[in-house]
Motif scaffolding. Structure first.
Motif, PDB file in Angstrom:
ATOM      1  N   THR A  44       0.791  -1.234   0.191  1.00 42.92           N
ATOM      2  CA  THR A  44       0.044   0.014   0.126  1.00 42.92           C
ATOM      3  C   THR A  44       0.910   1.278  -0.051  1.00 42.92           C
ATOM      4  O   THR A  44       2.036   1.336   0.172  1.00 42.92           O
ATOM      5  CB  THR A  44      -0.865   0.062   1.085  1.00 42.92           C
ATOM      6  OG1 THR A  44      -0.233   0.375   2.433  1.00 42.92           O
ATOM      7  CG2 THR A  44      -1.549  -1.135   1.514  1.00 42.92           C
ATOM      8  N   THR A  45       0.268   2.312  -0.338  1.00 38.47           N
ATOM      9  CA  THR A  45       0.889   3.791  -0.251  1.00 38.47           C
ATOM     10  C   THR A  45       0.170   4.610   0.709  1.00 38.47           C
ATOM     11  O   THR A  45      -1.194   4.403   1.037  1.00 38.47           O
ATOM     12  CB  THR A  45       0.736   4.413  -1.544  1.00 38.47           C
ATOM     13  OG1 THR A  45       1.354   3.811  -2.465  1.00 38.47           O
ATOM     14  CG2 THR A  45       1.185   5.777  -1.322  1.00 38.47           C
ATOM     15  N   VAL A  46       0.759   5.070   1.783  1.00 39.09           N
ATOM     16  CA  VAL A  46       0.243   5.576   3.054  1.00 39.09           C
ATOM     17  C   VAL A  46      -0.310   7.185   2.385  1.00 39.09           C
ATOM     18  O   VAL A  46       0.365   7.749   1.703  1.00 39.09           O
ATOM     19  CB  VAL A  46       1.178   6.053   3.903  1.00 39.09           C
ATOM     20  CG1 VAL A  46       0.526   6.615   5.246  1.00 39.09           C
ATOM     21  CG2 VAL A  46       1.748   4.664   4.624  1.00 39.09           C
ATOM     22  N   GLU A  47      -1.664   7.275   2.489  1.00 41.26           N
ATOM     23  CA  GLU A  47      -2.407   8.906   1.981  1.00 41.26           C
ATOM     24  C   GLU A  47      -2.093   9.505   3.148  1.00 41.26           C
ATOM     25  O   GLU A  47      -2.162  10.811   3.053  1.00 41.26           O
ATOM     26  CB  GLU A  47      -3.695   8.568   1.416  1.00 41.26           C
ATOM     27  CG  GLU A  47      -3.426   7.623  -0.085  1.00 41.26           C
ATOM     28  CD  GLU A  47      -4.631   7.439  -0.887  1.00 41.26           C
ATOM     29  OE1 GLU A  47      -5.828   7.767  -0.217  1.00 41.26           O
ATOM     30  OE2 GLU A  47      -4.532   7.384  -1.876  1.00 41.26           O
ATOM     31  N   VAL A  48      -2.709   9.041   4.216  1.00 43.97           N
ATOM     32  CA  VAL A  48      -2.684   9.934   5.449  1.00 43.97           C
ATOM     33  C   VAL A  48      -2.173   9.155   6.662  1.00 43.97           C
ATOM     34  O   VAL A  48      -2.329   8.011   7.004  1.00 43.97           O
ATOM     35  CB  VAL A  48      -4.349  10.271   6.146  1.00 43.97           C
ATOM     36  CG1 VAL A  48      -4.283  10.845   7.234  1.00 43.97           C
ATOM     37  CG2 VAL A  48      -5.125  10.975   5.000  1.00 43.97           C
ATOM     38  N   GLY A  49      -0.958   9.892   6.980  1.00 47.41           N
ATOM     39  CA  GLY A  49      -0.054   9.185   8.051  1.00 47.41           C
ATOM     40  C   GLY A  49      -0.316   9.294   9.216  1.00 47.41           C
ATOM     41  O   GLY A  49      -1.425   9.797   9.720  1.00 47.41           O
TER      42      GLY A  49
END
Length: 212
Positions: free
Chosen positions: A144-149
């Protein structure tokens, strides 16, 4: 008499179990008391129901009791250091491997999620505080790619909006809790994990006309 159409629902918990507190909540305007079956034992809920019904009797006004079933709980595993910080834009893997997590990956012990995920799907962690977007998927791992960390710690919940998972809304625990709730005379049953109309039909078949 309360002539308003809007009803106020108050959740009872450790801080609001005392009958005097329950009565104060009712007098302040609570119309329905929610029993959270994610927590507490059957005897705890029974004591609260008895207190509510006694208050109802004394004041001569109906009080609703809503039994909220837990439903399936989807959670990540643990981290080697207890928590990590995920930065927006970074890659993060969810895997079936039970090894402790780090800033690059963590265990997700739910093969049914991997079976249902597709690239582009969104995952929400820790009640939606963190948001991931799936870039690739296999039967044992999702990249996955972190959109909101943010900070992510052990055993936080996972939500997969927009993806129908091959899970029933009612677990074995929910079936036991439903029997308890109906025996206690709950007026309403709430489901916490509803994905399709069949989930409601399943609960209705078990509840019958004994509760709403």
């Amino acid at each position: 008499m309360r002539r308003r159409h809007t009803k106020i629902v108050a959740t009872l918990g450790p801080a609001s179990t005392d009958p005097a507190v329950i009565e104060a909540l009712h007098l302040a305007g609570a119309d329905v008391f929610r029993l959270n079956f994610s927590h507490g034992k059957a005897q705890d809920h029974a004591a609260r129901v008895a207190a509510i019904r006694e208050i109802e009797r004394r004041h001569g006004r109906p009080i609703g009791i809503l039994a909220d079933l837990q439903g399936p709980k989807l959670r990540i595993g643990g981290f080697a250091d207890g928590a990590v910080h995920l930065a927006p834009g970074q890659a993060f893997r969810l895997r079936l491997d039970p090894a402790p997590g780090d800033c690059g990956s963590v265990c997700l012990p739910h093969p049914e999620i991997f079976a249902a995920l597709r690239p582009g799907a969104e995952l929400l962690l820790d009640d939606g505080k963190l948001r991931l977007r799936v870039t690739s998927i296999s039967p044992t791992e999702a990249v996955t790619t972190v959109e909101v960390g943010g900070r992510l710690s052990d055993r936080k919940g996972v939500n997969v909006p927009g993806v129908v998972l091959p899970l029933s809304a009612l677990t074995a625990k929910d079936h036991r809790d439903l029997v308890t709730a109906l025996e206690l005379g709950a007026d309403w049953i709430a489901l916490s994990f509803v994905q399709r109309v069949q989930d409601v039909h399943e609960a209705r078949a078990l509840v019958g006309e004994r509760a709403g």
